[in-house]
Enzyme design. Structure first.
Site, PDB file in Angstrom:
ATOM      1  N   LYS A  21       0.838  -1.197   0.000  1.00 51.21           N
ATOM      2  CA  LYS A  21       0.000   0.000   0.000  1.00 51.21           C
ATOM      3  C   LYS A  21       0.874   1.248   0.000  1.00 51.21           C
ATOM      4  O   LYS A  21       0.658   2.174  -0.787  1.00 51.21           O
ATOM      5  CB  LYS A  21      -0.907  -0.024   1.239  1.00 51.21           C
ATOM      6  CG  LYS A  21      -2.079   0.924   1.166  1.00 51.21           C
ATOM      7  CD  LYS A  21      -2.920   0.846   2.448  1.00 51.21           C
ATOM      8  CE  LYS A  21      -3.691  -0.455   2.550  1.00 51.21           C
ATOM      9  NZ  LYS A  21      -4.296  -0.658   3.876  1.00 51.21           N
ATOM     10  N   ARG A  90      -2.900   3.344   8.753  1.00 46.67           N
ATOM     11  CA  ARG A  90      -3.322   2.195   7.933  1.00 46.67           C
ATOM     12  C   ARG A  90      -2.242   1.130   7.847  1.00 46.67           C
ATOM     13  O   ARG A  90      -1.084   1.429   7.573  1.00 46.67           O
ATOM     14  CB  ARG A  90      -3.656   2.661   6.512  1.00 46.67           C
ATOM     15  CG  ARG A  90      -4.492   3.895   6.456  1.00 46.67           C
ATOM     16  CD  ARG A  90      -4.635   4.412   5.029  1.00 46.67           C
ATOM     17  NE  ARG A  90      -5.300   3.474   4.149  1.00 46.67           N
ATOM     18  CZ  ARG A  90      -5.409   3.651   2.838  1.00 46.67           C
ATOM     19  NH1 ARG A  90      -4.882   4.716   2.261  1.00 46.67           N
ATOM     20  NH2 ARG A  90      -6.034   2.760   2.091  1.00 46.67           N
ATOM     21  N   ARG A 334      -3.643  -1.057  -6.327  1.00 49.81           N
ATOM     22  CA  ARG A 334      -2.728  -2.200  -6.414  1.00 49.81           C
ATOM     23  C   ARG A 334      -3.107  -2.988  -7.655  1.00 49.81           C
ATOM     24  O   ARG A 334      -4.224  -2.848  -8.180  1.00 49.81           O
ATOM     25  CB  ARG A 334      -2.811  -3.085  -5.177  1.00 49.81           C
ATOM     26  CG  ARG A 334      -4.094  -3.815  -5.098  1.00 49.81           C
ATOM     27  CD  ARG A 334      -4.257  -4.648  -3.855  1.00 49.81           C
ATOM     28  NE  ARG A 334      -5.695  -4.825  -3.697  1.00 49.81           N
ATOM     29  CZ  ARG A 334      -6.322  -4.882  -2.557  1.00 49.81           C
ATOM     30  NH1 ARG A 334      -5.668  -4.798  -1.431  1.00 49.81           N
ATOM     31  NH2 ARG A 334      -7.625  -5.038  -2.511  1.00 49.81           N
ATOM     32  N   HIS A 450      -4.239 -40.490  -0.565  1.00 45.74           N
ATOM     33  CA  HIS A 450      -4.156 -41.259  -1.812  1.00 45.74           C
ATOM     34  C   HIS A 450      -5.239 -40.831  -2.783  1.00 45.74           C
ATOM     35  O   HIS A 450      -4.976 -40.552  -3.958  1.00 45.74           O
ATOM     36  CB  HIS A 450      -4.266 -42.758  -1.487  1.00 45.74           C
ATOM     37  CG  HIS A 450      -4.245 -43.633  -2.704  1.00 45.74           C
ATOM     38  ND1 HIS A 450      -5.399 -44.010  -3.357  1.00 45.74           N
ATOM     39  CD2 HIS A 450      -3.217 -44.169  -3.411  1.00 45.74           C
ATOM     40  CE1 HIS A 450      -5.075 -44.764  -4.403  1.00 45.74           C
ATOM     41  NE2 HIS A 450      -3.752 -44.871  -4.450  1.00 45.74           N
ATOM     42  N   ARG A 628       9.350 -48.334 -17.374  1.00 47.19           N
ATOM     43  CA  ARG A 628      10.007 -48.718 -16.129  1.00 47.19           C
ATOM     44  C   ARG A 628       9.764 -50.191 -15.867  1.00 47.19           C
ATOM     45  O   ARG A 628       8.615 -50.651 -15.874  1.00 47.19           O
ATOM     46  CB  ARG A 628       9.463 -47.900 -14.957  1.00 47.19           C
ATOM     47  CG  ARG A 628      10.136 -48.300 -13.650  1.00 47.19           C
ATOM     48  CD  ARG A 628       9.626 -47.489 -12.486  1.00 47.19           C
ATOM     49  NE  ARG A 628       8.260 -47.862 -12.134  1.00 47.19           N
ATOM     50  CZ  ARG A 628       7.577 -47.272 -11.166  1.00 47.19           C
ATOM     51  NH1 ARG A 628       8.108 -46.271 -10.492  1.00 47.19           N
ATOM     52  NH2 ARG A 628       6.358 -47.659 -10.885  1.00 47.19           N
ATOM     53  N   GLU A 760      15.931 -42.509  -7.311  1.00 43.98           N
ATOM     54  CA  GLU A 760      14.885 -42.343  -6.301  1.00 43.98           C
ATOM     55  C   GLU A 760      15.344 -42.773  -4.927  1.00 43.98           C
ATOM     56  O   GLU A 760      14.555 -42.794  -3.982  1.00 43.98           O
ATOM     57  CB  GLU A 760      13.628 -43.112  -6.717  1.00 43.98           C
ATOM     58  CG  GLU A 760      13.879 -44.577  -6.994  1.00 43.98           C
ATOM     59  CD  GLU A 760      12.637 -45.288  -7.499  1.00 43.98           C
ATOM     60  OE1 GLU A 760      11.531 -44.842  -7.202  1.00 43.98           O
ATOM     61  OE2 GLU A 760      12.795 -46.312  -8.196  1.00 43.98           O
ATOM     62  N   SER A 779      16.195 -40.558 -14.521  1.00 41.60           N
ATOM     63  CA  SER A 779      14.890 -39.944 -14.323  1.00 41.60           C
ATOM     64  C   SER A 779      14.641 -39.925 -12.822  1.00 41.60           C
ATOM     65  O   SER A 779      14.649 -40.979 -12.172  1.00 41.60           O
ATOM     66  CB  SER A 779      13.805 -40.732 -15.047  1.00 41.60           C
ATOM     67  OG  SER A 779      12.555 -40.121 -14.833  1.00 41.60           O
ATOM     68  N   GLY A 781      12.844 -40.104  -9.566  1.00 36.09           N
ATOM     69  CA  GLY A 781      11.572 -40.535  -8.995  1.00 36.09           C
ATOM     70  C   GLY A 781      11.423 -39.790  -7.682  1.00 36.09           C
ATOM     71  O   GLY A 781      11.816 -40.267  -6.623  1.00 36.09           O
ATOM     72  N   ASP A 784       9.537 -41.351  -4.279  1.00 32.57           N
ATOM     73  CA  ASP A 784      10.334 -42.193  -3.385  1.00 32.57           C
ATOM     74  C   ASP A 784      11.514 -41.417  -2.822  1.00 32.57           C
ATOM     75  O   ASP A 784      11.875 -41.577  -1.662  1.00 32.57           O
ATOM     76  CB  ASP A 784      10.831 -43.440  -4.124  1.00 32.57           C
ATOM     77  CG  ASP A 784       9.882 -44.607  -3.915  1.00 32.57           C
ATOM     78  OD1 ASP A 784       9.424 -44.785  -2.778  1.00 32.57           O
ATOM     79  OD2 ASP A 784       9.594 -45.328  -4.892  1.00 32.57           O
ATOM     80  N   CYS A 847      10.184 -37.944 -13.176  1.00 35.48           N
ATOM     81  CA  CYS A 847       8.905 -38.572 -13.467  1.00 35.48           C
ATOM     82  C   CYS A 847       8.042 -38.697 -12.216  1.00 35.48           C
ATOM     83  O   CYS A 847       7.000 -39.309 -12.235  1.00 35.48           O
ATOM     84  CB  CYS A 847       9.111 -39.937 -14.108  1.00 35.48           C
ATOM     85  SG  CYS A 847      10.027 -41.064 -13.071  1.00 35.48           S
ATOM     86  N   TYR A 867      13.852 -32.672 -19.182  1.00 37.38           N
ATOM     87  CA  TYR A 867      12.398 -32.740 -19.298  1.00 37.38           C
ATOM     88  C   TYR A 867      11.744 -33.069 -17.964  1.00 37.38           C
ATOM     89  O   TYR A 867      12.405 -33.553 -17.041  1.00 37.38           O
ATOM     90  CB  TYR A 867      11.973 -33.777 -20.352  1.00 37.38           C
ATOM     91  CG  TYR A 867      12.251 -35.216 -19.969  1.00 37.38           C
ATOM     92  CD1 TYR A 867      11.332 -35.942 -19.211  1.00 37.38           C
ATOM     93  CD2 TYR A 867      13.429 -35.840 -20.349  1.00 37.38           C
ATOM     94  CE1 TYR A 867      11.588 -37.242 -18.849  1.00 37.38           C
ATOM     95  CE2 TYR A 867      13.695 -37.150 -19.990  1.00 37.38           C
ATOM     96  CZ  TYR A 867      12.775 -37.845 -19.235  1.00 37.38           C
ATOM     97  OH  TYR A 867      13.026 -39.135 -18.855  1.00 37.38           O
TER      98      TYR A 867
HETATM   99  P1  ADP Z   1      -7.583  -2.337   4.102  1.00 33.92           P
HETATM  100  O1  ADP Z   1      -6.163  -2.671   3.840  1.00 33.92           O
HETATM  101  O2  ADP Z   1      -8.261  -3.280   5.015  1.00 33.92           O
HETATM  102  O3  ADP Z   1      -8.319  -2.069   2.831  1.00 33.92           O
HETATM  103  P2  ADP Z   1      -7.239   0.490   4.382  1.00 33.92           P
HETATM  104  O4  ADP Z   1      -6.015   0.992   5.058  1.00 33.92           O
HETATM  105  O5  ADP Z   1      -7.236   0.519   2.915  1.00 33.92           O
HETATM  106  O6  ADP Z   1      -7.561  -0.953   4.926  1.00 33.92           O
HETATM  107  O7  ADP Z   1      -8.444   1.350   4.943  1.00 33.92           O
HETATM  108  C1  ADP Z   1      -9.784   1.007   4.744  1.00 33.92           C
HETATM  109  C2  ADP Z   1     -10.556   2.166   4.215  1.00 33.92           C
HETATM  110  O8  ADP Z   1     -10.469   3.280   5.055  1.00 33.92           O
HETATM  111  C3  ADP Z   1     -10.063   2.658   2.889  1.00 33.92           C
HETATM  112  O9  ADP Z   1     -10.603   1.909   1.855  1.00 33.92           O
HETATM  113  C4  ADP Z   1     -10.574   4.071   2.858  1.00 33.92           C
HETATM  114  O10 ADP Z   1     -11.839   4.130   2.310  1.00 33.92           O
HETATM  115  C5  ADP Z   1     -10.603   4.463   4.310  1.00 33.92           C
HETATM  116  N1  ADP Z   1      -9.463   5.375   4.553  1.00 33.92           N
HETATM  117  C6  ADP Z   1      -8.224   5.066   4.894  1.00 33.92           C
HETATM  118  N2  ADP Z   1      -7.470   6.169   5.006  1.00 33.92           N
HETATM  119  C7  ADP Z   1      -8.281   7.216   4.726  1.00 33.92           C
HETATM  120  C8  ADP Z   1      -8.094   8.624   4.644  1.00 33.92           C
HETATM  121  N3  ADP Z   1      -6.908   9.169   4.874  1.00 33.92           N
HETATM  122  N4  ADP Z   1      -9.143   9.376   4.325  1.00 33.92           N
HETATM  123  C9  ADP Z   1     -10.352   8.813   4.094  1.00 33.92           C
HETATM  124  N5  ADP Z   1     -10.588   7.507   4.139  1.00 33.92           N
HETATM  125  C10 ADP Z   1      -9.564   6.703   4.457  1.00 33.92           C
HETATM  126 MG    MG Z   2       9.518 -45.334  -6.912  1.00 31.32          MG
HETATM  127 MG    MG Z   3      -7.777  -0.870   1.419  1.00 27.93          MG
END
Ligand code: ADP
Ligand code: MG
Ligand code: MG
Length: 887
Positions: A21, A90, A334, A450, A628, A760, A779, A781, A784, A847, A867
């Protein structure tokens, strides 16, 4: 050493230090996107805090300095009574752990500053609601006050005002709720809610660090195989407010559909709300498109940001955003998680859009994802009642009639029924039933039992460990804890992806990807998913240096392997050829008195084996087939000693002697071993019962001669199992060569047949150089080799020991599932290096089941193998992974 960094100082490359983040907030800040300012306290500080129970020296000062800068930027002081700056604290680890750790919003509000916020914003309701949120969140996460008590403190106001959520309360009522919350806090936490904003921040940072170690976070990491010692970063960020009326709100969005991979943004928006409200699900969100009506300017701004992010990250991104009075803020982004289908579609789309190369696209998909696409699945909409739950052992969807043993399974299958084999657990004897079945249900064992392993290898659906079901194989029925009864022949449906058992018939749809591999679906008629898979697989084939062969024991398996793209058969096990009706022949072989009687039996077996091999050689025309020689202890083909003794005893007691049992008993007693897996098997059989290997060699050579004469190109290889020392191999090699020369003389066919060895036994890996001098190929195994390196009897330990071992972190994944690189992998590396020095032309493959495991394939490629060989169904997965290992 510094531990604290402004967002403007970092970049997306620094996930180790800043967490995912934090690194992405830094990146977006550098890109000039509208990110509220702030700073990140690095994972290094978390690790020290968790080790020593205190923040590293100097961190407090660093935080104060960065906070001072933030206050100057914002033109407000943290918790300033007149006009407070509020911040969020956060969590954010290197790998995203959604919802697993803590985040605290609205830090900086106090009994005093709440009035400042009200006055400055001109909105009493907003100010008190923010304070209420802080008190609740802080009490729960920092001070460990039970959630129910906090809920109770607020809900007394609900009844009075006839509302369902705290936001609907008038400001005065929220103010009273805040007093009630503070009282609960003081009682439960033994201290009042901190009124010093700096103390609020300090305690919040520590609480977020601690949230790395909660049991649920640990469990999540074990499941996702995230190391336990990374720690989380903490991001301190100026608050922006989505809860300031109808022109404010908060939401999440994806740059493409993460479920299907389809083009077009996708997301949810909640008006007049703060972040956690969206996830909490108490209020209904609206689709993102709706924001275009509510606030067209912010909506357009959001689309621009999303497209900027996609271009920059060159991948599907997900984002969290907030709109405060018509102004858009981006709070997180992300590279987004996605389903297997979306992964393939998006990778290819991005290539077509010129954002990534085919090599990069290959790295955006995994063999495991391809595996998911290959299983048939249940139609999402159905109302068939759930019967029981177990372990999701092998994905897919199977519908069939319940059969309680192999005989019944095969009978139903012969009548044209689809069959679900229901057993307490399975063993190799159940193989015919497993082959006849579309799904396997067991009441005992886990993902590595199994049943699970064989089912995955065969590409069959399996739910195992369904403990609420009691199987009675004699009465041919199963009963649930609730008393529901399944009789043989009743219809069952297994969802191997979710681990659910249904009574009745859930509608199933076939995987179009498999239809395509099988040649039943033409590419021109296929949808974009199949085309994406095809395109990436072709690219992988062009890239990979690692060959992909198949473990196939029958012509049908070999043919499928070929359709799925196998470059040969890397393991053809011959013991399956001694099962069924042929057991009788093995019995006669063991009972035979004198060489001539033994030879007669071997002659009969020879004829059968020759046909077996000929069929496989034809199917693999032009490609190598590694056969084998027989490996398991002979008594595996004979009745069990105890069972036999009982039959004899019962026969005698009842006055009707069991002649069959009586004649077999002495022989079975004679060859009984207390540790058969370490006894008379593999190359040892070849040395002690020379006629056996000679017969098999003859069958191979004669089959090769016959099939060559038919016009096919045959490339047989003979593999000797369980060799530990070079003299063992030399002895049987002489015998094999003698037979080959004899057959060549007799038939006039000079088919070159290579002779190699299965590595093996640890002793073989350690003596690889000498062994390689007498071997054309190695090969590994690895099944084993793993058993013998760890001293684990696989069948015994997987259910009893492994669950505890996995829990305790002794290994992150079963060494039978993914190769233990440190130990078994070391033996592999030794054997590769020393084997090649003993014989520079040595061809080396693997194998064991690891040959089809994505993580292990990457290791084998790096170790320089030629392989991998795996079950036919895993061939495309291995091709893809081998390609990925080469880019
Ligand atoms: P998670 O990793 O569980 O998603 P976050 O750190 O992203 O947690 O926080 C959850 C929510 O809190 C975010 O999706 C956002 O909406 C809110 N949040 C976090 N920081 C702020 C901020 N500075 N201002 C407004 N909302 C925030
Ligand atoms: Mg064997
Ligand atoms: Mg979040």
């Amino acid at each position: 050493d510094r531990h604290v960094f402004d967002f403007a100082e970092g970049s997306m490359a620094e996930k180790d230090l800043l967490g995912g983040k934090g690194a992405n907030l830094a990146e977006m800040t550098r890109m000039g996107l509208p990110v509220p300012p702030g700073f990140t306290i690095a994972t290094t500080a978390c690790r020290e805090y968790l080790d020593n129970g205190d923040l590293p020296a100097g961190v407090a000062e660093e935080i104060t300095a960065h906070l001072g800068r933030l206050e100057r930027t914002m033109g407000r002081g943290l918790g300033d009574p007149a006009d407070p700056l509020l911040i969020s604290v956060r969590s954010g680890a290197k790998f995203s752990m959604p919802g697993m750790m803590e985040t605290i919003l609205d830090i900086g509000l106090t009994d005093e500053s709440v009035h400042g916020l009200a006055k400055h914003s001109g909105d009493e309701h907003f100010a008190w609601d923010s304070y209420r949120r802080l008190l609740q969140m802080y009490a729960r996460t920092v001070l460990d006050v039970p959630e129910e008590l906090l809920e109770a403190a607020v809900s007394t106001e609900y009844a009075e005002w006839d509302v369902a959520t705290p936001e609907e309360l008038p400001a005065g009522a929220i103010e009273r709720a805040c007093s009630a919350l503070k009282q609960v806090i003081a009682e439960q936490a033994g201290r009042p809610f901190p009124q010093d904003p700096a103390e609020q921040l300090d305690l919040a940072v520590r609480a977020v660090f601690r949230s790395w170690s909660t049991p649920r976070a640990q469990l999540y990491r074990h499941q996702e195989q995230i190391p336990d010692d990374l720690g989380t970063a903490v991001n301190v960020m100026a608050m922006v407010f989505g809860n300031r009326g109808p022109d404010s709100g908060t939401g999440v969005a994806f740059t493409r559909d993460p479920a299907s991979g389809a083009h077009g943004v996708y997301g949810d928006y909640l008006q007049d709300a703060q972040g956690e409200d969206v996830v909490a699900g108490v209020r209904n969100t609206v689709p993102l498109a709706k924001l275009a009506d509510l606030d067209p300017v912010s909506h357009a701004g959001l689309l621009t940001v999303m497209s900027t992010l996609e271009q920059h990250y060159r991948d599907l991104c997900d984002i969290e955003f907030t709109i405060e009075r018509g102004r858009l803020w981006i709070l997180q982004t992300r590279v987004g998680k996605r389903t297997a289908a979306a992964a393939f579609r998006i990778a290819v789309q991005l290539v077509d859009e010129g954002l990534i190369t085919l090599d990069e696209a290959l790295l955006r998909v995994t063999g495991a994802q391809l595996g998911q696409l290959m299983f048939p699945r249940f139609d999402g909409q159905h109302d068939v009642p759930e019967l029981a739950r177990g372990v999701a052992a092998s994905p897919g969807a199977a519908v069939g009639v319940a059969a309680f043993d192999s005989v019944a399974a095969r009978r139903y299958a012969a009548e044209g029924w689809k069959v679900v084999l229901v057993r307490r657990e399975t063993n190799p004897d159940d193989l015919p039933g497993m082959l006849a079945a579309v799904g396997i249900l067991t009441t005992r064992g886990g993902k590595t039992s199994h049943a699970a392993v064989v089912a995955r290898g065969l590409g069959k659906t399996c739910v195992c460990g369904v403990e609420s079901l009691a199987v009675d194989p004699v009465a041919r029925r199963a009963v649930t804890d609730e008393g529901a009864v399944i009789e043989e022949g009743d219809m069952l449906s297994l969802d191997g992806t979710a681990g659910v058992v249904y009574r009745g018939e859930v509608p199933v749809v076939a995987s179009p990807v498999v239809e395509y591999f099988e040649g039943r679906l033409d590419l021109s008629a296929a949808d974009d998913l199949v085309r994406a898979v095809d395109r990436l697989l072709r690219h992988a084939d062009g890239r990979r240096r690692l060959g992909v062969h198949a473990n196939a024991d029958t012509p049908a398996d070999a043919e499928r392997a070929r359709r799925f793209g196998a470059g040969g058969v890397g393991l053809c096990r011959t013991e399956h050829m001694f099962l069924g009706e042929r057991r009788k022949l093995v019995e006669r072989l063991v009972l035979a008195e004198g060489a001539s009687e033994q030879e007669a039996v071997l002659e009969e077996l020879l004829v059968l084996q020759r046909d077996d091999f000929a069929g496989i050689f034809r199917a693999m025309d032009g490609l190598p087939v590694t056969v084998r020689l027989i490996d398991p202890p002979l008594h595996e083909f004979l009745p069990d000693l105890t069972e036999l003794s009982v039959r004899v005893a019962v026969g005698q007691a009842t006055g009707s002697p069991d002649a069959d049992a009586e004649s077999l008993l002495p022989a079975v007693q004679r060859i009984h071993e207390s540790n058969p897996m370490l006894g008379l098997r593999g190359v040892r059989l070849g040395i002690l019962i020379p006629g056996l290997f000679a017969m098999q060699t003859r069958a191979i050579a004669e089959a090769a001669a016959i099939v060559t004469a038919e016009g096919w190109t045959v490339r047989p290889e003979i593999m000797v199992p369980l060799v530990a020392g070079d003299v063992e191999l030399r002895l049987v090699r002489q015998e094999i060569e003698r037979v080959l020369a004899e057959v060549a003389d007799r038939t006039g066919a000079h088919v070159p047949i290579r002779i190699g060895v299965m590595i093996e036994v640890p002793r073989a890996a350690l003596g690889a150089e000498r062994i390689a001098r007498s071997a054309d190929f190695f090969s590994f195994g690895t099944n084993d080799l793993t058993q013998l390196t760890w001293a684990f009897s696989r069948d015994d330990v997987e259910a009893s020991i492994f669950p505890r071992y996995l829990d305790a972190g002794i290994f992150a994944v079963s060494p039978f599932e993914s190769l233990d690189v440190e130990g078994v992998g070391r033996l592999v590396r030794i054997a590769v290096a020393e084997g090649r020095s003993g014989n520079p032309d040595l061809v080396i493959g693997v194998c064991g089941e690891h040959g089809g495991d994505p993580a292990s394939i990457a290791f084998f490629a790096a170790a320089g193998l030629d392989y991998v060989s795996c079950s036919p169904f895993r061939i495309p997965i291995a091709r893809l992974e081998a390609g990925r290992a080469s880019v």
